[in-house]
Structures are given as structure tokens and as C-alpha cells.
Design an enzyme around this catalytic site. Structure first.
Site, PDB file in Angstrom:
ATOM      1  N   GLY A  71       0.843  -1.172   0.062  1.00  0.00           N
ATOM      2  CA  GLY A  71       0.098   0.217   0.055  1.00  0.00           C
ATOM      3  C   GLY A  71       0.864   1.288   0.018  1.00  0.00           C
ATOM      4  O   GLY A  71       0.485   2.285  -0.838  1.00  0.00           O
ATOM      5  N   THR A  72       2.073   1.296   0.667  1.00  0.00           N
ATOM      6  CA  THR A  72       2.791   2.600   0.795  1.00  0.00           C
ATOM      7  C   THR A  72       3.165   2.903  -0.501  1.00  0.00           C
ATOM      8  O   THR A  72       3.254   4.165  -0.941  1.00  0.00           O
ATOM      9  CB  THR A  72       4.023   2.360   1.879  1.00  0.00           C
ATOM     10  OG1 THR A  72       3.322   1.975   3.269  1.00  0.00           O
ATOM     11  CG2 THR A  72       4.706   3.463   1.843  1.00  0.00           C
ATOM     12  N   ASN A 152      -7.424   3.388   9.816  1.00  0.00           N
ATOM     13  CA  ASN A 152      -6.516   2.275  10.208  1.00  0.00           C
ATOM     14  C   ASN A 152      -6.433   2.308  11.720  1.00  0.00           C
ATOM     15  O   ASN A 152      -6.363   1.091  12.352  1.00  0.00           O
ATOM     16  CB  ASN A 152      -5.120   2.013   9.812  1.00  0.00           C
ATOM     17  CG  ASN A 152      -4.455   3.157   9.860  1.00  0.00           C
ATOM     18  OD1 ASN A 152      -4.732   4.433   9.766  1.00  0.00           O
ATOM     19  ND2 ASN A 152      -3.088   3.030  10.591  1.00  0.00           N
ATOM     20  N   GLN A 180      -7.425  -0.867   4.201  1.00  0.00           N
ATOM     21  CA  GLN A 180      -8.269  -1.634   5.260  1.00  0.00           C
ATOM     22  C   GLN A 180      -9.883  -2.123   4.908  1.00  0.00           C
ATOM     23  O   GLN A 180     -10.365  -2.431   5.581  1.00  0.00           O
ATOM     24  CB  GLN A 180      -8.532  -0.624   6.623  1.00  0.00           C
ATOM     25  CG  GLN A 180      -7.089  -0.351   7.108  1.00  0.00           C
ATOM     26  CD  GLN A 180      -6.611  -1.442   8.084  1.00  0.00           C
ATOM     27  OE1 GLN A 180      -7.372  -2.381   8.295  1.00  0.00           O
ATOM     28  NE2 GLN A 180      -5.394  -1.180   8.461  1.00  0.00           N
ATOM     29  N   SER A 200      -2.812  -3.791   0.157  1.00  0.00           N
ATOM     30  CA  SER A 200      -2.197  -4.326   0.524  1.00  0.00           C
ATOM     31  C   SER A 200      -2.665  -5.795   0.852  1.00  0.00           C
ATOM     32  O   SER A 200      -3.565  -6.210   1.556  1.00  0.00           O
ATOM     33  CB  SER A 200      -1.370  -3.898   1.807  1.00  0.00           C
ATOM     34  OG  SER A 200      -0.479  -2.791   1.785  1.00  0.00           O
ATOM     35  N   ALA A 201      -1.790  -6.833   0.493  1.00  0.00           N
ATOM     36  CA  ALA A 201      -2.227  -8.247   0.597  1.00  0.00           C
ATOM     37  C   ALA A 201      -2.656  -8.758   2.114  1.00  0.00           C
ATOM     38  O   ALA A 201      -3.311  -9.588   2.380  1.00  0.00           O
ATOM     39  CB  ALA A 201      -1.381  -9.217  -0.341  1.00  0.00           C
ATOM     40  N   HIS A 202      -1.397  -8.356   2.896  1.00  0.00           N
ATOM     41  CA  HIS A 202      -1.458  -8.947   4.386  1.00  0.00           C
ATOM     42  C   HIS A 202      -2.489  -8.233   5.183  1.00  0.00           C
ATOM     43  O   HIS A 202      -2.538  -8.714   6.365  1.00  0.00           O
ATOM     44  CB  HIS A 202      -0.031  -8.596   4.769  1.00  0.00           C
ATOM     45  CG  HIS A 202       0.268  -7.139   5.090  1.00  0.00           C
ATOM     46  ND1 HIS A 202       0.265  -6.677   6.444  1.00  0.00           N
ATOM     47  CD2 HIS A 202       0.458  -5.989   4.336  1.00  0.00           C
ATOM     48  CE1 HIS A 202       0.529  -5.367   6.586  1.00  0.00           C
ATOM     49  NE2 HIS A 202       0.754  -4.725   5.210  1.00  0.00           N
ATOM     50  N   THR A 238      11.274  -6.993 -11.464  1.00  0.00           N
ATOM     51  CA  THR A 238      11.006  -8.259 -11.548  1.00  0.00           C
ATOM     52  C   THR A 238       9.831  -8.651 -10.744  1.00  0.00           C
ATOM     53  O   THR A 238       9.799  -8.312  -9.429  1.00  0.00           O
ATOM     54  CB  THR A 238      11.952  -9.448 -11.575  1.00  0.00           C
ATOM     55  OG1 THR A 238      13.146  -9.111 -12.447  1.00  0.00           O
ATOM     56  CG2 THR A 238      11.630 -10.848 -11.510  1.00  0.00           C
ATOM     57  N   CYS A 331       2.931   0.846  11.729  1.00  0.00           N
ATOM     58  CA  CYS A 331       4.025   1.648  10.942  1.00  0.00           C
ATOM     59  C   CYS A 331       4.604   2.695  11.929  1.00  0.00           C
ATOM     60  O   CYS A 331       5.567   3.119  11.744  1.00  0.00           O
ATOM     61  CB  CYS A 331       3.372   2.420   9.947  1.00  0.00           C
ATOM     62  SG  CYS A 331       2.700   1.250   8.672  1.00  0.00           S
TER      63      CYS A 331
END
Length: 383
Positions: A71-72, A152, A180, A200-202, A238, A331
């Protein structure tokens, strides 16, 4: 010692299916996606199928999905390029955005002289939409509005459709950090008037270190990272094939199980809120987080009735008891500063009390929440 993880707004536990699929890809599909031989073509095919799948979930074209490290990076890409390449001279935002947004806005202000306007906040922390409309009516400068969909720290939900329409009506770009919300809410970007977003996937039981930017076609956004033609020339480097595949599977599973899992997590939040209210007189819930309609179902930011001089050991005590929660954004965990969100939302009397963010997932149980409530009650009784 019992272990209870209630910090899913910082990061989520990965689904077993996601780990298994990522492991398979790392073992079997290790070619460079930019290579023209069969190993490379196999990796490239997986990436493009994942892109199509993600695009379908959001009702956009595959070309509008650009894979990033998270996300950042996606926030930085959108905001920096808008100023540097798309002639944006003014940014409208709030003081309670994620630092991934606030820091790049500060950078643009210093480097390019970008004008920054901060929206007034209502008492609960919701942006003042009337103030936004007033600012947008002054359209002498090309403008970018950057407002996160779900905060968040306090969980407030933005009226994203209302903001997007205001931006369209006044010819302004609209960027919304959806870190979020994607994976927790249905999002139809074909009808949602948002130009750029970050994911963001996490945050939805996928891997760390991978995400994507939605970049609406025709906006003309330019790359920040140079060195190759990957990601339609928008993001060189990559691609992390196994992470991208893990993210796509996590997102697919999130939306396949959305209603059932959302109801379960919403029930946990409501149960926790009720138990705290019953057993801790004077407890408060910051922002809109106590309101299901105006906040996310995934977190509760709790202000505890505790003197400031007795609060210093609270988070440490929770950790000793095996409870993972947060006093703010992960963060900022290494910073000694207080939460910039709570500083701009709470009254002084509550700002001096300890606040903890508890965030939930499908892996939590009511029994865990009972344990946490008991620990809090015991701590408050001991001071």
C-alpha cells in the site's frame, strides 16, 4: 502462556491455502516473468491470470491493476505522480490519514511547492463533507483529493461515493487508500468514482510485501520506479510471482467467504464491545468505531478509564499476558510520539488516558475476548 492475536489491522494471519499455493509456485514456477522461454512464459501466465482475477473482483480492466510492494508504494505512486506529471498544484486531505499518504504529501509540498489544504473534522473524526465541497468550488488550481476509505486506527468509514462524486463534479482527481477495506467490503470501481487506490495483501490473510494500485485508465499516471517495462511500464522490477499468486488467492477466498466471515467478525466486535461496556464502567470507544454503520467491523479503538501516570505499563502488561494489540498504527510502533489520529480526534481529557486498538479476524474466538476483558479488568483494579 495463552496467546491471543488482536492486531489484524497491522497484519493478518495467512490462510493455510495461501501458504500452500505460494510454496507450490516457488518450487515449480521459478522462471523470470520477463524471459521469453517456457519457464518465463509460465510465470508470466500466472501473473496475468492473477491480474485478471483481481480486476474481475473489483469490476475493472486488468490493465488498471498494477502490482506493487504494498500500500505505501501504491500511495506514493499515485500522489507523487499526480503532482510531478499531472499538473496537480493543490492536495486536499486530512490530518488523520496514514503516514504513507501524509509523508509523501509533505514531500510534494517541500519539493514542488504543492498547496495542501486540511479538511475540518467532525467530533468523531469524520471529514467535513461541506468543507470539502466548499474547497472544491475554488477550482483555480488542479486538485487531488486524498482520503482513506477506512481509518486504520479508529475505523471510521468514509462516504467514498459522496467524495468521489464531489471530485468528479469539480474536475478533481480522487485518491483513496483502501488498504483496510479491500477484501472486507465489496468494491465496484466501475461505478465508484475513484481514480487511484492502494491495496496490501497482508490485510486480508495474504502475504506481506505485495499489493497493487488501481489506476483508472486515461489518467496518465507515470512511473516512479524505472529500470524495466514490467507492469505496463508503470512499475519496473521483476515481479514477485509467488507473492502475487498468494495475494490473488487470498483476495478470491476473502470474497468467496465474505458474508459468512464478515458476520462472524462483526459478532466478535459486538461481543467484545458489550463485554467491555458491562465490566469496565467509563470505557469509551474512539471515533466511530463503536458504531457498525459508520465504522469497519474489523476493529475497536478503546479508551480506558485509567490515569495517565498509571497507563505506561498497560501495553507491556498486555504483551506479558500474551495479548497482541496496538496503541496505534503498526507503522509507528517504533516512534515515541502519540497517535496523530487520536491527537486530532480526542479531547484532552481522553487523550491523557490510554487507548488500545483491538482488531479482529476469522481466527479469533469469543473465549479469547473473554480472556482479554479479564486481563483489562484485573489491570484496572490493580492501579
Amino acid at each position: 502462556m495463552r496467546q491471543v492475536y488482536l492486531d489484524s489491522a497491522a497484519t493478518t494471519q495467512m490462510r493455510t491455502e495461501v501458504i500452500d499455493e505460494m510454496t507450490r509456485v516457488m518450487k515449480e514456477v521459478y522462471g523470470n516473468p520477463s524471459s521469453t522461454h517456457s519457464y518465463g512464459r509460465s510465470a508470466k501466465s500466472l501473473i496475468e491470470n492473477a491480474r485478471k482475477s483481481i480486476a474481475k473482483q473489483l469490476n475493472v480492466t486488468a490493465a488498471e491493476i498494477i502490482f506493487t510492494s504494498g500500500g505505501t508504494e501504491a500511495d506514493n505512486l499515485a500522489i507523487h505522480s499526480c503532482v510531478r506529471d499531472l499538473s496537480v498544484e493543490r492536495i486536499i486531505t486530512t490530518k488523520i490519514e496514514h503516514h504513507a499518504v501524509l509523508y509523501i504529501i509533505d514531500y510534494c509540498k517541500e519539493k514542488y511547492g504543492t498547496q495542501v489544504e486540511f479538511l475540518d473534522l467532525q467530533e468523531c473524526g469524520t471529514p467535513d463533507y461541506d468543507h470539502l465541497e466548499k474547497l472544491l468550488k475554488d477550482d483555480a488550481k488542479k486538485t487531488l483529493v486524498s482520503l482513506m476509505h477506512i481509518n486504520n486506527e479508529i475505523g471510521n468509514k468514509l462516504d467514498i461515493y459522496r467524495v468521489g462524486k464531489l471530485c468528479r463534479d469539480h474536475n478533481a482527481f480522487f485518491h483513496s487508500d483502501c488498504v483496510q477495506s479491500i477484501g472486507h467490503y465489496e468494491m465496484d470501481f466501475a461505478s465508484l468514482p475513484v481514480d487511484f487506490t492502494a491495496v496490501s495483501a497482508h490485510k486480508f490473510h495474504g502475504p506481506k510485501g505485495v499489493g497493487f494500485a488501481f489506476i483508472r485508465k486515461g489518467t496518465g499516471l507515470k512511473p516512479l520506479i524505472l529500470g524495466g517495462s514490467q507492469e505496463r511500464g508503470i512499475r519496473a522490477g521483476t515481479e514477485s510471482v509467488h507473492n502475487i499468486i498468494g495475494m490473488e488467492l487470498a483476495l478470491t477466498m476473502a470474497y468467496e467467504n465474505l458474508e459468512k466471515e464478515r458476520d462472524y467478525v462483526k459478532g466478535l466486535k459486538e461481543y467484545f464491545k458489550n463485554q467491555l461496556t458491562e465490566k469496565i464502567p467509563g470505557v469509551k470507544f474512539n471515533g466511530n468505531c463503536g458504531d457498525h454503520e459508520n465504522s469497519t467491523f474489523t476493529l475497536l479503538n478503546v479508551c480506558l478509564p485509567c490515569p495517565a501516570d498509571k497507563a505506561a505499563m498497560l501495553l507491556f502488561t498486555m504483551d506479558l499476558k500474551g495479548i497482541a494489540c496496538s496503541k496505534g498504527s503498526a507503522c509507528q510502533s517504533g516512534s515515541q510520539k502519540g497517535s496523530h489520529v487520536l491527537t486530532n480526534v480526542l479531547r484532552d481529557e481522553d487523550l491523557n488516558k490510554p487507548s488500545l486498538r483491538f482488531s479482529f479476524s476469522i481466527f479469533n474466538t469469543q473465549e479469547e475476548l473473554d480472556y482479554v476483558v479479564d486481563v483489562l479488568v484485573e489491570y484496572l483494579a490493580s492501579i
